[in-house]
Design an enzyme around this catalytic site. Structure first.
Site: not given
Ligand SMILES: Cc1cc2nc3c(=O)[nH]c(=O)nc-3n(C[C@H](O)[C@H](O)[C@H](O)COP(=O)(O)O)c2cc1C
Ligand SMILES: Cc1cc2nc3c(=O)[nH]c(=O)nc-3n(C[C@H](O)[C@H](O)[C@H](O)COP(=O)(O)OP(=O)(O)OC[C@H]3O[C@@H](n4cnc5c(N)ncnc54)[C@H](O)[C@@H]3O)c2cc1C
Ligand SMILES: Cc1cc2nc3c(=O)[nH]c(=O)nc-3n(C[C@H](O)[C@H](O)[C@H](O)COP(=O)(O)OP(=O)(O)OC[C@H]3O[C@@H](n4cnc5c(N)ncnc54)[C@H](O)[C@@H]3O)c2cc1C
Ligand SMILES: Cc1cc2nc3c(=O)[nH]c(=O)nc-3n(C[C@H](O)[C@H](O)[C@H](O)COP(=O)(O)O)c2cc1C
Ligand code: FES
Ligand code: FES
Lengths: 301, 253, 301, 253
Positions: A71, A128, A163
């Site tokens: 969040g 998000c 994004k």
């Molecule tokens: C715990 C967590 C927090 C995240 N917080 C953000 C964020 O603050 N802003 C954002 O653009 N993406 C956020 N993401 C998304 C990641 O940057 C990424 O786009 C997404 O997790 C897919 O990549 P992955 O499969 O390698 O985790 C978050 C992901 C996770 C797991």
């Protein structure tokens, strides 16, 4: 082996960076390796004011992935500038700030403030899924995405990467919208909205009910979307979603990404980014490549 | 904190669905305080690591001991790992219990179920400093009992069970000793127990160890945050890196 | 333990059925167990004419899932009626026909022909991502979904379940559209469009390039969508996506499904459906339930 | 066809990245023909099963033998399974090679790489019937050779290697014996090889065993279809259940 990549505003010594929200502001990972080794660092989302985020539990495990509903907890853009960025700036790696908000004005405000010379690019988080207001609406409506991109561009001289959310019928039209609004690049993908229910408590595990699905489970969706968008849009793409191995990086580059971000894999292996950077030359060689540049979009030839 | 493959040197069932696993590696030399934990990768099949408290450290053998209960698929899968195999561990994490009490003081340890393990290493450290330790240990039933002898060798122990099969029937808060002699208390267990303990021991200074679902386990993802009382700083703490041990007045349970 | 469930046109002795396309027309599975044990059987998609489908490779493995691009290969509705259904009708279990097509007329034609007394319900597949024409358009545009549902309803007296695609921004508006068009129930979800690229060949593994992602990887998305739709739409839901265990079934029922379908898990364990049926009473009991009916929508109370 | 957990009774590396695994169970009694395959679940981590040909059957021991090469993650993971452990197997699948040749006839077996294994069980069956067997076996290099002695004990063998380190340098089609004496040929290997063999042996009746990526492996999902020549029936066949062995004139490669 030449690992370097140039994309707008960013001269990356290698294409690997931690994804936003999965790396905090870097401090915790600095005990595992030298952050200067990273291609870049995408820091946690910044909003106008400090936010506490959602109630806990905020994470749940799924098959080959996880749900999160943090969040957008963060100290606010001023807090980040004052307390977090000074730790990171001495490292020899570009910093990308992740800009979030509930209103156009908040996006604009954060973008303006954080463009103070401490970061090298902005990643606009219009995707998000874990906040009630803003966030995901901007990421699912091409017109709103256009507006927010335009607004952010007006506030900054830094290159702007938008994004994208995968929770849409037509990812290409989203990408085209932000391209028209002047984005310098794309970040793909954010998480897919998901839910897990605990049969014991009979309730969703995540207090927020839904959370964002990340991890290898979503990689095929990310690859498909990047492949589609690369064909239709000229912007460079930072690819992400489930990257855990050097082979995954090759797959993203072949699909059309120019660089990649590693998210939840940092929780499994805190040194995953640097491990991948070290493995990349050998992996490129194994598949007959002599540079990273050469791989980009290779699946389209 | 480091990540390493630790060798399993001992793994046995010590009570119903409760296992002791002893792991050899450098992490054993890095433990600063009782109440710290390690973050365990069960196997490639489980996406998230599991946090487990360090129940004991042997500097001589270069090992740490964990005591865990089978609660779901991950801990179930852990039971199949055998001595000689290695486990991918990140740790030691968190800050643990402070061991600042003085010789001659009284400490009260209140543990519930699988919250009991970190209190054992704490009890050892406290008694080594000459602190006198009383423990109240709550279990579900007789078959769940573990480490009772170990605690008894360090001080007075009061057992409670939910079904009354051993010790007093009821919860740990039903079996607290007279509080006037206690200088500090230390507690770990399910949140519902921690709440009750916090209320009952409102006039005694103490330390509470809290469980929360974790992502990274190192302070980066903000999965494990807890709201803090208004008076306290930035409004939240991270269980994994600011905790898991807190002052009861600091946090809202 | 009462496993029975009644949904429009279907008195199910238990809530478990094989999902369309993952069970052929049943014959192959009859060598592993008695098909009469199943709650129902959803047969492979029927189109107006026989189709050969896509070139091979048509499947690829992914993390906790798989991609497929079969492309609606089938003997055509007449072939199915003549050669396939006679094998199935003697079993004591309702048969649900999966109706597909490239045009409104084809849907109508197939629905009319297959409503000849041999099957007990129709599942309208407006969500197949693996065919060039029709299929997925009908499943991503609420108006087209309305049209096709209405058209099929006009052609048949059988209950009509519409199978929704997860590749949409707003699943609730899709569900509402088909509800308004007179659907008797929903099937959720079909596969998510994905891609996997082979670093060796530098090409997508699936000859069709993209394929539909199924398996446990997509379960959190399916659960989220069913949870959302259950809140807004009155129709009973047949839930599917990554079901492998009896716990998964409970999770689907809690989210709001009235019955479930098991797809790609049949490839791992050909007897998975009957194994799950046998495990269900004990699992319900473990979580304190005394009937399947009682579980439905439990996460919403 | 059944699904069962088969016990591993033997597992060893027999050439570079090439392993023999012998599995005990009821499936061994159900094999009807050489060229049938089993569908192997490597572990919970791999979503799809892997098709592997049955290379031999021992009715006495109640076992089947598979020979497999490490081609990717799944076969790599398979190498870690140890004797005594069990594997989740569905089989026997497919129809395999017909063994209708008569005593005194000549058979030509053409195998490439990991297409060689099913030809071994075929060679045994053919020679048992008194058919005389010539084999042309193609490998990449000397270190890849396996089962050459086994084939030699059943008839004349010609080896080819890509790099010429043993036998003739080149492809199997470069080392075919005079064709006038051959009554039937049988071939299995990579599709590109099958194509060439089909062309070269256009005037000899034969059987081709084909590989395709599979979903179910039992004929239900239509993942593995192949277009058939116009003259042939419904326009397609399923490799897993109608094949994997076909008449060369039946299918379009
Ligand atoms: C715990 C967590 C927090 C995240 N917080 C953000 C964020 O603050 N802003 C954002 O653009 N993406 C956020 N993401 C998304 C990641 O940057 C990424 O786009 C997404 O997790 C897919 O990549 P992955 O499969 O390698 O985790 C978050 C992901 C996770 C797991
Ligand atoms: C700081 C800390 C110390 C702990 N010390 C111990 C210990 O010494 N011995 C012991 O037996 N247990 C301990 N636990 C609890 C232990 O982490 C959980 O029992 C375990 O994660 C359950 O995993 P599972 O796969 O069996 O259950 P599942 O329910 O299948 O797990 C699914 C997910 O939920 C998480 N989860 C489930 N329950 C908990 C929980 N209570 N706390 C945190 N995450 C949870 C898991 O980590 C996993 O990500 C501790 C927890 C924390 C936070
Ligand atoms: C009928 C049949 C019989 C076979 N017999 C043998 C044998 O006796 N010995 C042997 O070593 N190999 C045999 N193969 C090939 C074997 O199935 C593949 O090498 C194996 O599946 C590769 O798995 P992997 O996980 O190592 O590779 P990966 O490339 O990681 O596998 C990914 C996915 O692709 C599939 N796949 C990859 N290559 C092939 C292929 N060539 N054929 C079918 N599916 C493939 C896998 O099954 C899996 O689903 C046979 C294939 C078929 C169709
Ligand atoms: C090989 C394969 C073929 C499929 N064919 C069809 C089909 O013909 N019609 C249809 O409505 N869905 C089809 N599906 C989708 C499944 O019915 C199901 O909705 C989806 O796979 C999710 O369930 P699962 O994760 O249990 O497989 C197919 C899925 C697979 C894997
Ligand atoms: S688990 Fe990531 S901050 Fe605590
Ligand atoms: S693999 Fe399913 S039909 Fe052949």
């Amino acid at each position: 082996m030449d690992l370097s990549i140039n994309i707008p505003g960013l001269n990356l010594k290698n294409p690997v960076m931690p994804a936003s929200g999965c790396f905090g502001f870097g401090k915790e990972f600095a005990q595992f390796y030298d952050l200067s080794e990273l291609g870049a660092i995408i820091i946690k989302a910044a909003t106008g004011e400090k936010r506490f985020g959602n109630p806990t539990p905020r994470v749940a495990e799924t098959a080959s992935g996880m749900l999160n509903a943090i969040g957008l907890q963060n100290p606010g853009v001023d807090g980040i500038i004052e307390h977090e960025l000074p730790f990171l700036t001495p490292y020899k790696t570009p910093i990308i700030a992740n800009v979030a908000g509930s209103t156009l004005e908040e996006y604009a405000d954060v973008a303006a403030k954080i463009s103070n010379g401490m970061v090298q690019a902005l990643e606009v988080n219009i995707s998000c899924p874990n906040v009630k207001e803003g966030g995901v609406q901007f990421g699912t409506d091409p017109e709103l995405a256009y507006e927010v991109t335009k607004k952010v561009k007006q506030q900054t001289d830094l290159p702007v990467y938008v994004k994208l959310s995968p929770n849409v019928t037509d990812i290409v039209s989203m990408a085209k919208s932000v391209e028209q609004a002047g984005a310098d690049g794309l970040s793909m993908i954010n998480t897919l909205t998901g839910m897990k229910i605990d049969p014991r408590s009979r309730k969703p595990i995540i207090a927020n009910q839904t959370g964002g699905l990340s991890g290898p489970a979503i990689k095929p969706i990310a690859i498909r979307m990047i492949h589609q968008v690369y064909k239709e849009v000229k912007l460079p793409i930072i690819g992400m979603g489930g990257i855990e191995t050097a082979d995954d990086i090759i797959e993203y580059l072949l699909a059309g990404a120019s660089a990649v971000a590693v998210g939840s894999a940092n929780f499994k292996n805190p040194a995953v980014c640097v491990d991948l950077i070290h493995q990349l030359p050998e992996t490129l060689d194994k598949y007959g490549f002599t540079s990273v540049q050469e791989v980009i979009g290779g699946a389209h030839h | 904190m480091i990540r390493e493959w630790m060798r399993i040197v001992n793994h046995q069932e010590i009570a119903e669905k409760t296992y002791l696993i002893e792991l050899e590696g450098e992490i054993s030399t890095l433990v600063k305080r009782p109440g710290q934990f390690v973050h365990v990768q069960i196997s490639e099949q489980y996406f998230l690591r599991r946090p487990v408290s360090i129940a004991d450290v042997s500097p001589v053998k270069g090992t740490i001991t964990l005591l865990y209960k089978v609660m779901g698929d991950g801990t179930e899968a852990l039971t199949y790992k055998q001595s000689g195999q290695s486990l991918d561990i990140v740790g030691p994490g968190g800050n643990g219990f402070p061991v600042h009490q003085q010789r001659g003081e009284q400490a009260l340890l209140v543990g519930g179920g699988i919250g009991i393990p970190p209190l054992y290493y704490l009890a050892k450290q406290l008694t080594a400093k000459g602190v006198s330790v009383k423990s109240v240990l709550g279990y579900r039933s007789e078959s769940d009992l573990f480490y009772v002898d170990e605690f008894q060798s360090l001080g007075e122990v009061q057992i409670t069970t939910n079904d009354g099969s051993v010790g007093e029937q009821g919860f740990v808060t039903d079996a607290l000793p007279p509080l006037n002699s206690i200088d500090y208390y230390y507690t770990c267990g399910p949140t519902i127990m921690l709440k009750k303990v916090k209320e009952e021991l409102i006039n005694v200074p103490g330390y509470i160890s809290i469980e929360e679902r974790m992502g990274c386990g190192i302070g980066a993802c903000f999965a494990c945050v807890l709201e803090t009382s208004e008076s306290c700083g930035k409004g939240y703490v991270r269980v994994c890196s600011d905790g898991p041990v807190f002052r009861p007045e600091e946090v809202i349970l």
